[in-house]
Design a protein around this motif. Sequence first.
Motif, PDB file in Angstrom:
ATOM      1  N   ALA A  82       0.830  -1.210   0.000  1.00  0.00           N
ATOM      2  CA  ALA A  82       0.000   0.000   0.000  1.00  0.00           C
ATOM      3  C   ALA A  82       0.863   1.258   0.000  1.00  0.00           C
ATOM      4  O   ALA A  82       0.587   2.212  -0.745  1.00  0.00           O
ATOM      5  CB  ALA A  82      -0.928  -0.011   1.211  1.00  0.00           C
ATOM      6  N   LEU A  83       1.920   1.284   0.811  1.00  0.00           N
ATOM      7  CA  LEU A  83       2.804   2.444   0.856  1.00  0.00           C
ATOM      8  C   LEU A  83       3.545   2.625  -0.466  1.00  0.00           C
ATOM      9  O   LEU A  83       3.720   3.758  -0.939  1.00  0.00           O
ATOM     10  CB  LEU A  83       3.810   2.290   2.006  1.00  0.00           C
ATOM     11  N   ALA A  84       3.960   1.526  -1.074  1.00  0.00           N
ATOM     12  CA  ALA A  84       4.632   1.611  -2.379  1.00  0.00           C
ATOM     13  C   ALA A  84       3.683   2.151  -3.442  1.00  0.00           C
ATOM     14  O   ALA A  84       4.086   2.943  -4.316  1.00  0.00           O
ATOM     15  CB  ALA A  84       5.173   0.239  -2.770  1.00  0.00           C
ATOM     16  N   GLN A  85       2.418   1.750  -3.391  1.00  0.00           N
ATOM     17  CA  GLN A  85       1.434   2.259  -4.345  1.00  0.00           C
ATOM     18  C   GLN A  85       1.207   3.754  -4.161  1.00  0.00           C
ATOM     19  O   GLN A  85       1.131   4.510  -5.137  1.00  0.00           O
ATOM     20  CB  GLN A  85       0.115   1.498  -4.185  1.00  0.00           C
ATOM     21  N   ILE A  86       1.108   4.191  -2.916  1.00  0.00           N
ATOM     22  CA  ILE A  86       0.914   5.621  -2.643  1.00  0.00           C
ATOM     23  C   ILE A  86       2.114   6.431  -3.141  1.00  0.00           C
ATOM     24  O   ILE A  86       1.963   7.489  -3.769  1.00  0.00           O
ATOM     25  CB  ILE A  86       0.696   5.849  -1.133  1.00  0.00           C
ATOM     26  N   VAL A 163      -7.393   1.471  -6.894  1.00  0.00           N
ATOM     27  CA  VAL A 163      -6.439   0.915  -5.923  1.00  0.00           C
ATOM     28  C   VAL A 163      -7.128  -0.115  -5.040  1.00  0.00           C
ATOM     29  O   VAL A 163      -6.563  -1.181  -4.744  1.00  0.00           O
ATOM     30  CB  VAL A 163      -5.817   2.040  -5.067  1.00  0.00           C
ATOM     31  N   LEU A 164      -8.342   0.187  -4.612  1.00  0.00           N
ATOM     32  CA  LEU A 164      -9.086  -0.755  -3.776  1.00  0.00           C
ATOM     33  C   LEU A 164      -9.368  -2.052  -4.538  1.00  0.00           C
ATOM     34  O   LEU A 164      -9.281  -3.145  -3.961  1.00  0.00           O
ATOM     35  CB  LEU A 164     -10.400  -0.123  -3.317  1.00  0.00           C
ATOM     36  N   ALA A 165      -9.697  -1.934  -5.840  1.00  0.00           N
ATOM     37  CA  ALA A 165      -9.956  -3.129  -6.639  1.00  0.00           C
ATOM     38  C   ALA A 165      -8.692  -3.987  -6.763  1.00  0.00           C
ATOM     39  O   ALA A 165      -8.736  -5.212  -6.610  1.00  0.00           O
ATOM     40  CB  ALA A 165     -10.464  -2.733  -8.024  1.00  0.00           C
ATOM     41  N   THR A 199       1.625  -4.053 -10.471  1.00  0.00           N
ATOM     42  CA  THR A 199       0.948  -3.658  -9.234  1.00  0.00           C
ATOM     43  C   THR A 199       0.879  -2.143  -9.130  1.00  0.00           C
ATOM     44  O   THR A 199       0.016  -1.597  -8.443  1.00  0.00           O
ATOM     45  CB  THR A 199       1.688  -4.231  -8.012  1.00  0.00           C
ATOM     46  N   TYR A 200       1.758  -1.459  -9.857  1.00  0.00           N
ATOM     47  CA  TYR A 200       1.876  -0.003  -9.770  1.00  0.00           C
ATOM     48  C   TYR A 200       1.569   0.710 -11.089  1.00  0.00           C
ATOM     49  O   TYR A 200       0.995   1.799 -11.080  1.00  0.00           O
ATOM     50  CB  TYR A 200       3.299   0.368  -9.315  1.00  0.00           C
ATOM     51  N   LEU A 201       1.934   0.088 -12.226  1.00  0.00           N
ATOM     52  CA  LEU A 201       1.827   0.781 -13.500  1.00  0.00           C
ATOM     53  C   LEU A 201       0.394   1.145 -13.869  1.00  0.00           C
ATOM     54  O   LEU A 201       0.152   2.142 -14.537  1.00  0.00           O
ATOM     55  CB  LEU A 201       2.437  -0.079 -14.615  1.00  0.00           C
ATOM     56  N   TRP A 202      -0.575   0.317 -13.430  1.00  0.00           N
ATOM     57  CA  TRP A 202      -1.960   0.521 -13.836  1.00  0.00           C
ATOM     58  C   TRP A 202      -2.804   1.211 -12.767  1.00  0.00           C
ATOM     59  O   TRP A 202      -4.032   1.208 -12.849  1.00  0.00           O
ATOM     60  CB  TRP A 202      -2.595  -0.812 -14.216  1.00  0.00           C
ATOM     61  N   THR A 208     -11.353  -2.118 -17.093  1.00  0.00           N
ATOM     62  CA  THR A 208     -11.846  -3.447 -16.732  1.00  0.00           C
ATOM     63  C   THR A 208     -10.741  -4.438 -16.395  1.00  0.00           C
ATOM     64  O   THR A 208     -10.993  -5.416 -15.696  1.00  0.00           O
ATOM     65  CB  THR A 208     -12.685  -4.016 -17.889  1.00  0.00           C
ATOM     66  N   ASN A 209      -9.502  -4.203 -16.887  1.00  0.00           N
ATOM     67  CA  ASN A 209      -8.431  -5.148 -16.567  1.00  0.00           C
ATOM     68  C   ASN A 209      -8.074  -5.117 -15.088  1.00  0.00           C
ATOM     69  O   ASN A 209      -7.639  -6.130 -14.519  1.00  0.00           O
ATOM     70  CB  ASN A 209      -7.187  -4.869 -17.418  1.00  0.00           C
ATOM     71  N   THR A 210      -8.251  -3.967 -14.424  1.00  0.00           N
ATOM     72  CA  THR A 210      -8.008  -3.889 -12.985  1.00  0.00           C
ATOM     73  C   THR A 210      -9.293  -4.100 -12.183  1.00  0.00           C
ATOM     74  O   THR A 210      -9.280  -4.766 -11.148  1.00  0.00           O
ATOM     75  CB  THR A 210      -7.403  -2.525 -12.614  1.00  0.00           C
TER      76      THR A 210
END
Length: 444
Positions: A82-86, A163-165, A199-202, A208-210
Amino acid sequence: MKGILRGAYCVALSISIFLCGVILALSCRGITLYKKELLQNGMTVAITLFMAACIVMLCVYGKDKLQTTRRKFSVFMFLLIALAQIAFLLLVSRPMTIADPARVQNEALAMLKYHHGQMDPTNSYMQNYGNNHFITICFYYFYKFLTDVGITKVWVPTVVLNVLAIDLGILLTFLSVKKMRGIGTANFALVLFFLCPTTYLWLTSVYTNTLSFPFIMGILYLGLIDKPAKRWRVAVHDVLLAVVMAVGYRVRPTTIIPIIALGLYLTARLVADWQNRRALRASETMETENASEEQQHSRQRVLEGAVRVGLVVCVSMAVLFSSSNLVAKHVDAKKFNQQFPVVHWVMMGMNEKSKGGFNRNDRRYTSSFPTKEQKRKADIARLKQRVKKMGPVGLAKHFGNKMMRVWAMGDDDGITNAQYAYQYPPFFRYFAGKQNAWFMIYMQ
C-alpha cells in the motif's frame, strides 16, 4: 478422488511451467530490443541487472525464509504494498488521457452532465464497443453518487476505487493461496506482488483489466473454500458466487476463464465422488445395512449438489438479465446498431503487423460494414484469410510475438500509455520517460 484431483493438478502445473519457460525465454530475448538503452546507460543497466540477480537469488534461495507462517509478516507486506502504491501515485504516475479508460470515464461524465443519464449515440467508440456499455453505466452511477454527496472532482475517487480493486484482488489471491498451500506460500505470493511492476503501473488506468481482478480471484476463492456447515450459509455462499460470476462477466467477458476453470475443478470432484461411490458399492465386505445408509447418503449428496448448481445458474441468469435491463435503461438499442461482433477481436488478434494488438485499420475495416451480421461475416472472412496466409509455422511465430508483447515485456502496455500523461511528476522520467532504461530492464 484425491488421485483424480492430483492428476488434474499435475497436468495444469506442467502446462503452467511450460508456458512460464516460454515466456522467460521470450523475456530474455526482449532485453535485446533495448540495444540503444543498453549502450547509452551502461552503468545504470549494470546496476539494474545486479539488483535483478539479487532479487532472483533472494526468491530462489531465500524462499523458505520468505515463506514465514507469521501473520505479522502478512500485515507488514500488505502495508508495504500500500505504501509503495501511494509513493508511486505521488512521485511517478499521472492520469492516462488516452485509450479505453479515458473514453469510458468521459462518456460516463457526459451522461451525467449533458445527456440526462442517456448514452450518446454519436459517440463512435460506444457505438462499436458494446462490451463497455455496462462498465460505463457503472461509472455513471459512481460519479452520480459522488456528485450527490458534494464531490465534483472525481479523478481522485476514481483512482482510489482502482487501488481498492487491485488490493482486494491481491487479498483474495492471498486467501486462495493460503487455502491451497498454507500461509507460508501465501506470504511469498505477497512478496511477488510487491515486486511486480503491474501492481503499480496501472494504478491510474482505471479500466476493466483492474476492476475485474477482484471478481476473478473472488470466483476462485469462493470455489476453493470449504462448504459451510449450516444450510443457510451454503445458500448465501452459492448466491454470492453466482453474483460475483455474473457481474464479473459483465465487467470483463474474459472472467469466463476462471468460471470455466472452476467448472472443470468441480467436474473433477464430481467424477471422483462418483468413482468412490461405485467402488464402495462394489465392495463385497460391506454390510447390507451400511450399504443402504451409504446409498441414501449418496443420493442426498447428489440432490444437494443439483440444487446448489441450479441455484447458482438461476441467480447468475437473474443478475445477467437485470444488468441487461439496466443497460437498456440508458442505451437506446435502436440508435446503437454499430456494435462490433466478438470475432472482431479474434480477427484483430491475428494481425501480424500489430503483433495481435490494437490496429486502427482493422477497426476501420469492421466499421465499414453497416450491420452487425455483415461485420461478423467480413471479420470471419478476413480471419480465415490471415490464418491461411500464416500457416502452422506462421501461427506459432505469431503466438510467440503475442506472448512477447502481452506477457514477456512486463509492462502490459503501461509504459506506452503513460507517455500520454500530463503534469509529469519528478520521478516520471525514471519509470516511463527517457531515463527509464533501468526500469525496462527490471521488468524483464
